[in-house]
Motif scaffolding. Structure first.
Motif, PDB file in Angstrom:
ATOM      1  N   ALA A  83      -2.038 -25.043  -0.386  1.00 23.44           N
ATOM      2  CA  ALA A  83      -2.951 -24.233   0.420  1.00 23.44           C
ATOM      3  C   ALA A  83      -4.170 -23.838  -0.410  1.00 23.44           C
ATOM      4  CB  ALA A  83      -2.240 -22.983   0.929  1.00 23.44           C
ATOM      5  N   VAL A  84      -5.334 -23.868   0.207  1.00 23.10           N
ATOM      6  CA  VAL A  84      -6.584 -23.573  -0.504  1.00 23.10           C
ATOM      7  C   VAL A  84      -6.697 -22.090  -0.829  1.00 23.10           C
ATOM      8  CG1 VAL A  84      -9.110 -23.606  -0.314  1.00 23.10           C
ATOM      9  CG2 VAL A  84      -7.764 -25.518   0.568  1.00 23.10           C
ATOM     10  N   THR A  85      -6.353 -21.254   0.151  1.00 22.72           N
ATOM     11  CA  THR A  85      -6.534 -19.806   0.013  1.00 22.72           C
ATOM     12  C   THR A  85      -5.289 -19.076   0.477  1.00 22.72           C
ATOM     13  OG1 THR A  85      -8.859 -20.133   0.643  1.00 22.72           O
ATOM     14  CG2 THR A  85      -8.056 -17.867   0.563  1.00 22.72           C
ATOM     15  N   THR A  86      -4.857 -18.081  -0.298  1.00 18.34           N
ATOM     16  CA  THR A  86      -3.788 -17.169   0.133  1.00 18.34           C
ATOM     17  C   THR A  86      -4.277 -15.745  -0.121  1.00 18.34           C
ATOM     18  OG1 THR A  86      -2.716 -17.439  -2.033  1.00 18.34           O
ATOM     19  CG2 THR A  86      -1.869 -18.772  -0.219  1.00 18.34           C
ATOM     20  N   ILE A  87      -4.456 -14.993   0.949  1.00 18.32           N
ATOM     21  CA  ILE A  87      -5.064 -13.666   0.870  1.00 18.32           C
ATOM     22  C   ILE A  87      -4.052 -12.600   1.250  1.00 18.32           C
ATOM     23  CG2 ILE A  87      -6.831 -12.134   1.841  1.00 18.32           C
ATOM     24  CD1 ILE A  87      -8.541 -14.609   2.388  1.00 18.32           C
ATOM     25  N   ALA A  88      -3.969 -11.545   0.452  1.00 16.32           N
ATOM     26  CA  ALA A  88      -3.195 -10.355   0.789  1.00 16.32           C
ATOM     27  C   ALA A  88      -4.164  -9.199   0.974  1.00 16.32           C
ATOM     28  CB  ALA A  88      -2.183 -10.017  -0.308  1.00 16.32           C
ATOM     29  N   GLU A  89      -3.990  -8.439   2.053  1.00 16.51           N
ATOM     30  CA  GLU A  89      -4.828  -7.261   2.250  1.00 16.51           C
ATOM     31  C   GLU A  89      -4.563  -6.240   1.160  1.00 16.51           C
ATOM     32  OE1 GLU A  89      -5.704  -3.664   5.470  1.00 16.51           O
ATOM     33  OE2 GLU A  89      -4.507  -5.405   6.097  1.00 16.51           O
ATOM     34  N   ALA A  90      -5.619  -5.626   0.665  1.00 15.88           N
ATOM     35  CA  ALA A  90      -5.498  -4.625  -0.396  1.00 15.88           C
ATOM     36  C   ALA A  90      -4.770  -3.377   0.109  1.00 15.88           C
ATOM     37  CB  ALA A  90      -6.884  -4.249  -0.919  1.00 15.88           C
ATOM     38  N   GLU A  91      -4.071  -2.736  -0.790  1.00 12.33           N
ATOM     39  CA  GLU A  91      -3.254  -1.574  -0.421  1.00 12.33           C
ATOM     40  C   GLU A  91      -4.087  -0.455   0.191  1.00 12.33           C
ATOM     41  OE1 GLU A  91       0.106   1.423  -2.394  1.00 12.33           O
ATOM     42  OE2 GLU A  91      -1.028   0.038  -3.678  1.00 12.33           O
ATOM     43  N   ASN A  92      -5.318  -0.259  -0.300  1.00 15.71           N
ATOM     44  CA  ASN A  92      -6.096   0.889   0.151  1.00 15.71           C
ATOM     45  C   ASN A  92      -6.567   0.799   1.593  1.00 15.71           C
ATOM     46  OD1 ASN A  92      -7.965  -1.145  -0.576  1.00 15.71           O
ATOM     47  ND2 ASN A  92      -9.583   0.353  -0.827  1.00 15.71           N
ATOM     48  N   THR A  93      -6.469  -0.392   2.231  1.00  8.73           N
ATOM     49  CA  THR A  93      -6.836  -0.477   3.646  1.00  8.73           C
ATOM     50  C   THR A  93      -5.638  -0.763   4.550  1.00  8.73           C
ATOM     51  OG1 THR A  93      -7.421  -2.841   3.499  1.00  8.73           O
ATOM     52  CG2 THR A  93      -9.191  -1.233   3.141  1.00  8.73           C
ATOM     53  N   CYS A  94      -4.464  -0.934   3.971  1.00  8.03           N
ATOM     54  CA  CYS A  94      -3.259  -1.170   4.773  1.00  8.03           C
ATOM     55  C   CYS A  94      -2.724   0.135   5.343  1.00  8.03           C
ATOM     56  CB  CYS A  94      -2.152  -1.801   3.927  1.00  8.03           C
ATOM     57  SG  CYS A  94      -2.350  -3.546   3.575  1.00  8.03           S
ATOM     58  N   ILE A  95      -2.318   0.118   6.603  1.00  5.61           N
ATOM     59  CA  ILE A  95      -1.559   1.246   7.131  1.00  5.61           C
ATOM     60  C   ILE A  95      -0.180   1.264   6.481  1.00  5.61           C
ATOM     61  CG2 ILE A  95      -0.376   2.080   9.208  1.00  5.61           C
ATOM     62  CD1 ILE A  95      -2.836   1.579  10.794  1.00  5.61           C
ATOM     63  N   GLU A 151       3.902  -9.555  -5.103  1.00  5.51           N
ATOM     64  CA  GLU A 151       5.026  -9.542  -6.043  1.00  5.51           C
ATOM     65  C   GLU A 151       5.580 -10.938  -6.291  1.00  5.51           C
ATOM     66  OE1 GLU A 151       7.705  -6.723  -4.314  1.00  5.51           O
ATOM     67  OE2 GLU A 151       6.628  -4.980  -5.147  1.00  5.51           O
ATOM     68  N   LEU A 152       5.415 -11.847  -5.330  1.00  8.43           N
ATOM     69  CA  LEU A 152       5.842 -13.233  -5.524  1.00  8.43           C
ATOM     70  C   LEU A 152       4.809 -14.066  -6.275  1.00  8.43           C
ATOM     71  CD1 LEU A 152       7.547 -14.209  -2.121  1.00  8.43           C
ATOM     72  CD2 LEU A 152       8.644 -13.720  -4.312  1.00  8.43           C
ATOM     73  N   LYS A 153       3.669 -13.420  -6.610  1.00 10.35           N
ATOM     74  CA  LYS A 153       2.599 -14.071  -7.370  1.00 10.35           C
ATOM     75  C   LYS A 153       2.086 -15.343  -6.673  1.00 10.35           C
ATOM     76  CE  LYS A 153       3.951 -12.371 -11.959  1.00 10.35           C
ATOM     77  NZ  LYS A 153       4.520 -11.152 -11.420  1.00 10.35           N
ATOM     78  N   CYS A 154       1.957 -15.240  -5.359  1.00 12.95           N
ATOM     79  CA  CYS A 154       1.471 -16.399  -4.602  1.00 12.95           C
ATOM     80  C   CYS A 154       0.128 -16.127  -3.941  1.00 12.95           C
ATOM     81  CB  CYS A 154       2.503 -16.810  -3.545  1.00 12.95           C
ATOM     82  SG  CYS A 154       2.844 -15.557  -2.288  1.00 12.95           S
ATOM     83  N   VAL A 155      -0.573 -15.080  -4.379  1.00 18.08           N
ATOM     84  CA  VAL A 155      -1.815 -14.646  -3.743  1.00 18.08           C
ATOM     85  C   VAL A 155      -3.008 -15.041  -4.604  1.00 18.08           C
ATOM     86  CG1 VAL A 155      -3.124 -12.632  -2.988  1.00 18.08           C
ATOM     87  CG2 VAL A 155      -0.671 -12.740  -2.565  1.00 18.08           C
ATOM     88  N   THR A 156      -3.976 -15.724  -3.997  1.00 20.61           N
ATOM     89  CA  THR A 156      -5.188 -16.075  -4.740  1.00 20.61           C
ATOM     90  C   THR A 156      -6.248 -14.981  -4.665  1.00 20.61           C
ATOM     91  OG1 THR A 156      -6.129 -17.230  -2.814  1.00 20.61           O
ATOM     92  CG2 THR A 156      -4.834 -18.552  -4.365  1.00 20.61           C
ATOM     93  N   HIS A 157      -6.209 -14.161  -3.588  1.00 23.19           N
ATOM     94  CA  HIS A 157      -7.198 -13.097  -3.428  1.00 23.19           C
ATOM     95  C   HIS A 157      -6.531 -11.860  -2.820  1.00 23.19           C
ATOM     96  CE1 HIS A 157      -9.576 -16.816  -3.433  1.00 23.19           C
ATOM     97  NE2 HIS A 157     -10.566 -16.101  -3.930  1.00 23.19           N
ATOM     98  N   ILE A 158      -6.831 -10.693  -3.390  1.00 24.08           N
ATOM     99  CA  ILE A 158      -6.437  -9.408  -2.806  1.00 24.08           C
ATOM    100  C   ILE A 158      -7.718  -8.739  -2.332  1.00 24.08           C
ATOM    101  CG2 ILE A 158      -5.358  -7.166  -3.211  1.00 24.08           C
ATOM    102  CD1 ILE A 158      -3.734  -8.468  -5.456  1.00 24.08           C
ATOM    103  N   LEU A 159      -7.847  -8.587  -1.004  1.00 25.36           N
ATOM    104  CA  LEU A 159      -9.119  -8.130  -0.442  1.00 25.36           C
ATOM    105  C   LEU A 159      -8.908  -6.966   0.518  1.00 25.36           C
ATOM    106  CD1 LEU A 159     -10.671 -11.605   0.496  1.00 25.36           C
ATOM    107  CD2 LEU A 159     -11.212 -10.206  -1.517  1.00 25.36           C
ATOM    108  N   PRO A 160      -9.831  -5.989   0.528  1.00 29.32           N
ATOM    109  CA  PRO A 160      -9.777  -4.965   1.563  1.00 29.32           C
ATOM    110  C   PRO A 160     -10.027  -5.602   2.919  1.00 29.32           C
ATOM    111  CG  PRO A 160     -11.823  -4.785   0.324  1.00 29.32           C
ATOM    112  CD  PRO A 160     -10.972  -5.790  -0.389  1.00 29.32           C
ATOM    113  N   GLN A 161      -9.550  -4.944   3.945  1.00 24.17           N
ATOM    114  CA  GLN A 161      -9.594  -5.498   5.301  1.00 24.17           C
ATOM    115  C   GLN A 161     -10.982  -5.982   5.699  1.00 24.17           C
ATOM    116  OE1 GLN A 161      -9.024  -3.126   9.301  1.00 24.17           O
ATOM    117  NE2 GLN A 161      -7.079  -3.219   8.210  1.00 24.17           N
TER     118      GLN A 161
END
Length: 364
Positions: free
Chosen positions: A317-329, A339-349
């Motif tokens: 996969a080219v991109t794997t994005i996790a929403e940043a904690e500060n914008t998650c409900i 935690e699985l270390k499979c995220v290429t980008h951590i981004l706010p919503q």
């Protein structure tokens, strides 16, 4: 440990008593007040400062949506909506979630009865989630894209004679999004930013019961330049269209010819308690290595989608994005992926859509 204070807002005396009794059975909560309409609920929320509220939608003097607007603007409190299971009730519930409600519990259909006890476990579970959330981050209005009057029409299924360029199936990228608690508001934010004629399809799993996913797709369609539909079995994927998995069905993407793809819906057993499941959707993309795949996990309880994202990353996969904690409900699903270390980008919503657009349509 002191119990969390709960304010109950409902116009039915009988329903207020039932909800009071249900919540009081959990020692972690204490009902500090009940209100008979939205106006009274707003006043009591300001005075009692509860940790969490339950809110009916249809009420006299001030309904639940209007009360929610005031509460989220003046003194934000986590709110769980009590919603009718009708189509109209689902539409109103989607609006409430966009306005800042944490989640909802569907009232039993039919006349008011002791059937409400059937939702006791779900109500208490969502109250426990709600008291751990911070709603101050979600009080500003969600930006809305200008409404496009003419969206490209979905072509009839099975029309093999239609040229590929007209059917918009000659795409190279595919975006897959998974979300749960807080998802409707997050999806509103992300989908409203896509440009017209976006050259990729978007497939979405939002944990939500049947009927509500239909209303969600209709609402998202009204604010997005993309065409947004509730997915149907056998539907062809087209660029510029977003497909929301229907409640109660797993959604998979399958190859249908050399470079054509269809949606496959199944009633297989829930995965991790979910149907639709994000993991199931992500895993269906593993064989589609000819596509540039982009996976996104946003706000939600639990870990659905994390293992599927890991498998997708390992499959190229080219991109794997996790929403940043500060914008998650609720920072559950994105956290599991991190935690699985499979995220290429951590981004706010508010940055997720822009990143996807720049990746799919790079500037010259």
């Amino acid at each position: 440990m002191q119990p969390f204070d709960v304010l109950v807002v409902d116009d039915s005396v009988f329903m207020r008593k039932i909800i009071f009794d249900l919540i009081s059975e959990d020692p972690g909560f204490r009902v500090v007040g009940t209100a008979k309409n939205g106006k009274e609920g707003v006043e009591m929320a300001k005075r009692l400062k509860p940790h969490v509220m339950t809110m009916d939608i249809e009420m006299p003097e001030m309904n639940g949506l209007d009360a929610l607007r005031v509460i989220m603007k003046e003194h934000p409190v986590p709110v769980i909506m009590l919603s009718s299971l009708t189509q109209e009730g689902a539409q109103e519930t989607i609006k409430a979630l966009e306005l800042g409600a944490i989640d909802f519990v569907g009232k039993p259909s039919g006349s008011i009865s002791l059937d409400l006890y059937k939702v006791k476990r779900l109500l208490l579970e969502k109250l426990h989630i709600a008291v751990k959330t911070k709603v101050s981050h979600f009080t500003s209005p969600v930006p809305t894209a200008p409404k496009v009057m003419q969206k490209p029409k979905l072509m009839p299924r099975g029309n093999a004679e239609t040229p590929r360029r007209d059917r918009q199936t000659g795409f190279e990228h595919l975006i897959a999004i998974g979300t749960s608690t807080g998802g409707p508001r997050a999806l509103h934010q992300v989908l409203s930013g896509f440009p017209e004629h976006f050259p990729a399809p978007v497939v979405i799993v939002q944990h939500m019961p049947p009927n509500f996913t239909k209303s969600l797709s209709q609402r998202l369609d009204s604010i997005s330049n993309l065409r947004v539909v509730e997915a149907e079995n056998g539907m062809s994927l087209e660029a510029g269209t977003a497909y929301v998995a229907p409640g109660g069905y797993h959604m998979c993407i399958a190859r249908n010819g050399a470079r054509a793809y269809r949606i496959h819906l199944t009633k297989e057993d829930p995965r991790g308690g979910h149907r639709p499941s994000v993991d199931v959707m992500f895993e269906s993309l593993l064989p589609l290595k000819e596509l540039k795949r982009h996976a996104v996990l946003m706000t939600g309880m639990g870990s659905d989608g994390a293992k599927g994202m890991l498998a997708l990353k390992q499959a190229g996969a080219v991109t794997t994005i996790a929403e940043a904690e500060n914008t998650c409900i609720v920072y559950g699903m994105p956290r599991a992926a991190v935690e699985l270390k499979c995220v290429t980008h951590i981004l706010p919503q508010h940055e997720i859509c822009g990143h996807l657009v720049q990746t799919v349509i790079p500037s010259s």
